[in-house]
Enzyme design. Structure first.
Site, PDB file in Angstrom:
ATOM      1  N   ILE A  17     -32.975  64.027  38.232  1.00 31.89           N
ATOM      2  CA  ILE A  17     -33.571  64.160  39.460  1.00 31.89           C
ATOM      3  C   ILE A  17     -33.635  65.219  39.370  1.00 31.89           C
ATOM      4  O   ILE A  17     -34.593  65.348  40.424  1.00 31.89           O
ATOM      5  CB  ILE A  17     -32.050  63.171  40.106  1.00 31.89           C
ATOM      6  CG1 ILE A  17     -32.218  61.768  40.321  1.00 31.89           C
ATOM      7  CG2 ILE A  17     -32.567  63.926  42.212  1.00 31.89           C
ATOM      8  CD1 ILE A  17     -30.913  60.844  40.933  1.00 31.89           C
ATOM      9  N   ASP A  63     -22.488  76.936  34.824  1.00 32.25           N
ATOM     10  CA  ASP A  63     -21.471  76.185  34.559  1.00 32.25           C
ATOM     11  C   ASP A  63     -21.002  75.653  36.329  1.00 32.25           C
ATOM     12  O   ASP A  63     -20.153  76.646  37.233  1.00 32.25           O
ATOM     13  CB  ASP A  63     -20.515  76.151  33.450  1.00 32.25           C
ATOM     14  CG  ASP A  63     -19.423  74.698  33.388  1.00 32.25           C
ATOM     15  OD1 ASP A  63     -19.708  74.114  34.591  1.00 32.25           O
ATOM     16  OD2 ASP A  63     -18.752  74.213  33.001  1.00 32.25           O
ATOM     17  N   SER A 140     -24.138  59.220  46.323  1.00 26.85           N
ATOM     18  CA  SER A 140     -24.326  57.860  45.807  1.00 26.85           C
ATOM     19  C   SER A 140     -24.000  57.287  47.029  1.00 26.85           C
ATOM     20  O   SER A 140     -22.820  57.231  47.525  1.00 26.85           O
ATOM     21  CB  SER A 140     -23.618  58.249  44.357  1.00 26.85           C
ATOM     22  OG  SER A 140     -23.880  57.197  44.323  1.00 26.85           O
ATOM     23  N   TYR A 153     -15.675  57.541  40.405  1.00 26.10           N
ATOM     24  CA  TYR A 153     -16.576  58.850  40.390  1.00 26.10           C
ATOM     25  C   TYR A 153     -17.432  58.612  41.630  1.00 26.10           C
ATOM     26  O   TYR A 153     -17.149  59.477  42.411  1.00 26.10           O
ATOM     27  CB  TYR A 153     -18.168  58.415  39.270  1.00 26.10           C
ATOM     28  CG  TYR A 153     -19.701  58.665  40.426  1.00 26.10           C
ATOM     29  CD1 TYR A 153     -19.895  59.730  39.756  1.00 26.10           C
ATOM     30  CD2 TYR A 153     -20.154  57.814  40.352  1.00 26.10           C
ATOM     31  CE1 TYR A 153     -21.363  59.964  40.181  1.00 26.10           C
ATOM     32  CE2 TYR A 153     -21.445  57.745  41.113  1.00 26.10           C
ATOM     33  CZ  TYR A 153     -22.204  58.960  40.953  1.00 26.10           C
ATOM     34  OH  TYR A 153     -23.588  58.929  41.475  1.00 26.10           O
ATOM     35  N   LYS A 157     -17.793  61.544  45.550  1.00 21.82           N
ATOM     36  CA  LYS A 157     -18.769  61.270  46.118  1.00 21.82           C
ATOM     37  C   LYS A 157     -19.133  61.145  47.512  1.00 21.82           C
ATOM     38  O   LYS A 157     -19.733  61.625  48.294  1.00 21.82           O
ATOM     39  CB  LYS A 157     -19.997  60.423  45.201  1.00 21.82           C
ATOM     40  CG  LYS A 157     -20.790  60.441  43.815  1.00 21.82           C
ATOM     41  CD  LYS A 157     -21.521  62.271  44.202  1.00 21.82           C
ATOM     42  CE  LYS A 157     -21.891  62.498  43.095  1.00 21.82           C
ATOM     43  NZ  LYS A 157     -23.083  63.428  42.783  1.00 21.82           N
ATOM     44  N   THR A 188     -32.754  57.501  35.431  1.00 19.44           N
ATOM     45  CA  THR A 188     -32.400  58.725  34.408  1.00 19.44           C
ATOM     46  C   THR A 188     -31.610  57.985  33.371  1.00 19.44           C
ATOM     47  O   THR A 188     -31.038  57.127  32.895  1.00 19.44           O
ATOM     48  CB  THR A 188     -31.939  59.725  35.265  1.00 19.44           C
ATOM     49  OG1 THR A 188     -30.557  59.102  35.979  1.00 19.44           O
ATOM     50  CG2 THR A 188     -32.841  60.170  37.206  1.00 19.44           C
ATOM     51  N   TYR A 198     -22.419  48.934  35.746  1.00 20.61           N
ATOM     52  CA  TYR A 198     -22.707  48.412  37.415  1.00 20.61           C
ATOM     53  C   TYR A 198     -22.279  46.933  37.741  1.00 20.61           C
ATOM     54  O   TYR A 198     -21.841  46.895  39.286  1.00 20.61           O
ATOM     55  CB  TYR A 198     -24.083  48.739  37.729  1.00 20.61           C
ATOM     56  CG  TYR A 198     -24.022  50.340  37.891  1.00 20.61           C
ATOM     57  CD1 TYR A 198     -22.918  50.757  39.899  1.00 20.61           C
ATOM     58  CD2 TYR A 198     -23.626  51.456  37.365  1.00 20.61           C
ATOM     59  CE1 TYR A 198     -23.416  52.146  40.122  1.00 20.61           C
ATOM     60  CE2 TYR A 198     -23.802  52.669  37.328  1.00 20.61           C
ATOM     61  CZ  TYR A 198     -23.757  52.973  39.189  1.00 20.61           C
ATOM     62  OH  TYR A 198     -23.492  54.718  38.996  1.00 20.61           O
TER      63      TYR A 198
HETATM   64  N1  LIG Z   1     -30.080  57.869  38.439  1.00 20.21           N
HETATM   65  C1  LIG Z   1     -28.255  57.441  39.450  1.00 20.21           C
HETATM   66  O1  LIG Z   1     -28.964  56.298  39.701  1.00 20.21           O
HETATM   67  C2  LIG Z   1     -27.960  57.805  40.683  1.00 20.21           C
HETATM   68  C3  LIG Z   1     -27.193  57.365  41.575  1.00 20.21           C
HETATM   69  C4  LIG Z   1     -26.976  58.267  43.050  1.00 20.21           C
HETATM   70  C5  LIG Z   1     -26.853  59.689  42.546  1.00 20.21           C
HETATM   71  N2  LIG Z   1     -27.038  60.057  41.458  1.00 20.21           N
HETATM   72  C6  LIG Z   1     -26.687  61.875  41.721  1.00 20.21           C
HETATM   73  O2  LIG Z   1     -27.974  62.551  41.568  1.00 20.21           O
HETATM   74  C7  LIG Z   1     -27.716  63.552  40.914  1.00 20.21           C
HETATM   75  C8  LIG Z   1     -29.038  63.340  39.290  1.00 20.21           C
HETATM   76  O3  LIG Z   1     -28.278  62.207  38.767  1.00 20.21           O
HETATM   77  P1  LIG Z   1     -29.299  62.513  37.186  1.00 20.21           P
HETATM   78  O4  LIG Z   1     -29.350  60.694  36.997  1.00 20.21           O
HETATM   79  O5  LIG Z   1     -30.559  63.328  37.647  1.00 20.21           O
HETATM   80  O6  LIG Z   1     -28.482  62.582  36.432  1.00 20.21           O
HETATM   81  P2  LIG Z   1     -27.923  63.631  34.622  1.00 20.21           P
HETATM   82  O7  LIG Z   1     -28.999  62.441  34.567  1.00 20.21           O
HETATM   83  O8  LIG Z   1     -26.994  63.429  34.288  1.00 20.21           O
HETATM   84  O9  LIG Z   1     -28.861  64.598  34.679  1.00 20.21           O
HETATM   85  C9  LIG Z   1     -27.367  65.332  34.951  1.00 20.21           C
HETATM   86  C10 LIG Z   1     -27.422  66.948  35.647  1.00 20.21           C
HETATM   87  O10 LIG Z   1     -27.009  67.756  36.174  1.00 20.21           O
HETATM   88  C11 LIG Z   1     -26.084  68.801  34.686  1.00 20.21           C
HETATM   89  N3  LIG Z   1     -24.688  69.118  35.180  1.00 20.21           N
HETATM   90  C12 LIG Z   1     -23.577  68.083  34.557  1.00 20.21           C
HETATM   91  N4  LIG Z   1     -22.511  69.066  35.175  1.00 20.21           N
HETATM   92  C13 LIG Z   1     -23.378  69.946  35.261  1.00 20.21           C
HETATM   93  C14 LIG Z   1     -22.145  71.858  35.114  1.00 20.21           C
HETATM   94  N5  LIG Z   1     -20.657  71.390  35.321  1.00 20.21           N
HETATM   95  N6  LIG Z   1     -22.977  72.772  35.884  1.00 20.21           N
HETATM   96  C15 LIG Z   1     -24.513  72.474  35.780  1.00 20.21           C
HETATM   97  N7  LIG Z   1     -25.433  70.946  35.389  1.00 20.21           N
HETATM   98  C16 LIG Z   1     -24.561  70.246  35.137  1.00 20.21           C
HETATM   99  C17 LIG Z   1     -26.579  68.143  33.687  1.00 20.21           C
HETATM  100  O11 LIG Z   1     -26.971  69.179  32.347  1.00 20.21           O
HETATM  101  P3  LIG Z   1     -26.353  68.693  31.213  1.00 20.21           P
HETATM  102  O12 LIG Z   1     -27.752  68.460  30.929  1.00 20.21           O
HETATM  103  O13 LIG Z   1     -26.536  70.112  30.294  1.00 20.21           O
HETATM  104  O14 LIG Z   1     -25.280  67.962  30.986  1.00 20.21           O
HETATM  105  C18 LIG Z   1     -27.889  67.327  34.430  1.00 20.21           C
HETATM  106  O15 LIG Z   1     -29.054  68.781  34.048  1.00 20.21           O
HETATM  107  C19 LIG Z   1     -26.393  63.189  39.934  1.00 20.21           C
HETATM  108  O16 LIG Z   1     -25.597  64.530  41.087  1.00 20.21           O
HETATM  109  C20 LIG Z   1     -26.207  62.188  40.143  1.00 20.21           C
HETATM  110  O17 LIG Z   1     -24.101  62.363  40.370  1.00 20.21           O
HETATM  111  C21 LIG Z   1     -27.633  59.814  40.361  1.00 20.21           C
END
Ligand SMILES: NC(=O)c1ccc[n+]([C@@H]2O[C@H](COP(=O)([O-])OP(=O)(O)OC[C@H]3O[C@@H](n4cnc5c(N)ncnc54)[C@H](OP(=O)(O)O)[C@@H]3O)[C@@H](O)[C@H]2O)c1
Length: 254
Positions: A17, A63, A140, A153, A157, A188, A198
């Site tokens: 995202i 980080d 979320s 989690y 959130k 993602t 889930y």
């Molecule tokens: N996908 C879903 O269905 C969904 C639904 C609701 C909410 N969300 C929220 O949307 C956001 C993005 O999710 P996503 O699905 O894109 O997840 P993702 O594909 O797992 O990507 C997560 C990103 O966060 C980065 N990250 C994690 N820990 C970090 C840290 N300590 N410092 C800096 N960066 C860090 C990761 O970096 P690395 O590459 O280094 O790991 C990665 O770039 C999250 O907050 C997630 O909880 C996602």
């Protein structure tokens, strides 16, 4: 070009995202600081891709689970570009685990990124944002629904909505808005890795895609670009009177 010349920071921006948000903000004319945690390669690849399209972006390591690194990140961006107008706190990590299995280390790991990380990056950005500045945090759909073994989690959130509600007046005095998005299941790596968890534990051969046919009004996963579109609205002038809210971008939860 809704965001011409604005300086935007997106955390966790090299994939998922965050990548879609960084790409969309850049395409709207913003100069985007692409934050990554450790691996510079995908962040640099995104910067090259955006710059080759005539957009402007640069990669910054931090980080966000470490408050000092949140501050260094914002200091570095402000030093590089002269100011900061927009913060999108997207970085997050997921966790599934039964109550009896949750450890203090799990709690610390999840809350240090999803709660403390979002609070301290907001604190760091608030030192630079001018009147008209925009902050978007990431909650979320999980904060509003019951799912087996998702307590840590979901609680992390849920804290995000409380943060934006309570920071809105403090930042509002300075003309800055703060909101959250609450995405539903989005295509993602995170959804790929944990999607099957889930469903009810007895049904764990059911994919998240199949589950959403009955759990989302639109009967499908979101694409990251659809989440990015909602963020773009919240950071634009069009959202000048929106603050303290959590915007569900979940395809109509059933
Ligand atoms: N996908 C879903 O269905 C969904 C639904 C609701 C909410 N969300 C929220 O949307 C956001 C993005 O999710 P996503 O699905 O894109 O997840 P993702 O594909 O797992 O990507 C997560 C990103 O966060 C980065 N990250 C994690 N820990 C970090 C840290 N300590 N410092 C800096 N960066 C860090 C990761 O970096 P690395 O590459 O280094 O790991 C990665 O770039 C999250 O907050 C997630 O909880 C996602």
């Amino acid at each position: 070009m809704k965001l011409n010349g604005k300086i935007a920071v997106v955390t966790g921006a090299s994939r998922g995202i965050g990548k879609a948000i960084a790409t969309r903000l850049a395409s709207e004319g913003a100069i985007v600081a692409i934050n990554y945690r450790e691996d510079a390669k995908p962040a640099e690849a995104l910067v090259s891709e955006l710059n080759s399209k005539g957009f402007k972006a640069e990669a910054f390591r931090a980080d966000v689970s470490k408050p000092t690194e949140c501050h260094t990140l914002l200091d570095d961006v402000a030093k590089t570009f002269g100011r900061v107008d927009i913060l999108v706190s997207n970085a997050g990590i997921e966790h599934f685990g039964k109550l009896e299995e949750i450890t203090a280390q799990d709690f610390e790991r999840v809350f240090s990124v999803n709660v403390a990380g979002q609070l301290f990056v907001t604190q760091a950005a608030s030192r630079y944002l001018p009147s008209g500045g925009r902050i978007v945090l990431t909650s979320s759909v999980s904060a509003q629904i019951s799912i087996f073994h998702h307590t840590l989690y979901a609680a992390s959130k849920a804290a995000v909505s409380a943060m934006v509600l309570n920071l809105a007046p403090e930042l509002g005095e300075r003309g800055i808005t703060i909101n959250a998005i609450a995405p539903g299941g989005t295509a993602t790596d995170m959804a790929k890795e944990n999607g099957k968890l889930y469903t009810h534990p007895a049904l764990q051969n059911v994919s998240l895609e199949a589950l959403l046919k009955s759990k989302a009004s639109l009967q499908r996963l979101a694409q990251p670009e659809e989440i990015a579109a909602a963020v773009t609205f919240l950071v634009s002038d069009d959202a000048s009177y929106v603050t303290g809210s959590t915007l569900a971008v979940d395809g109509g939860r059933l």
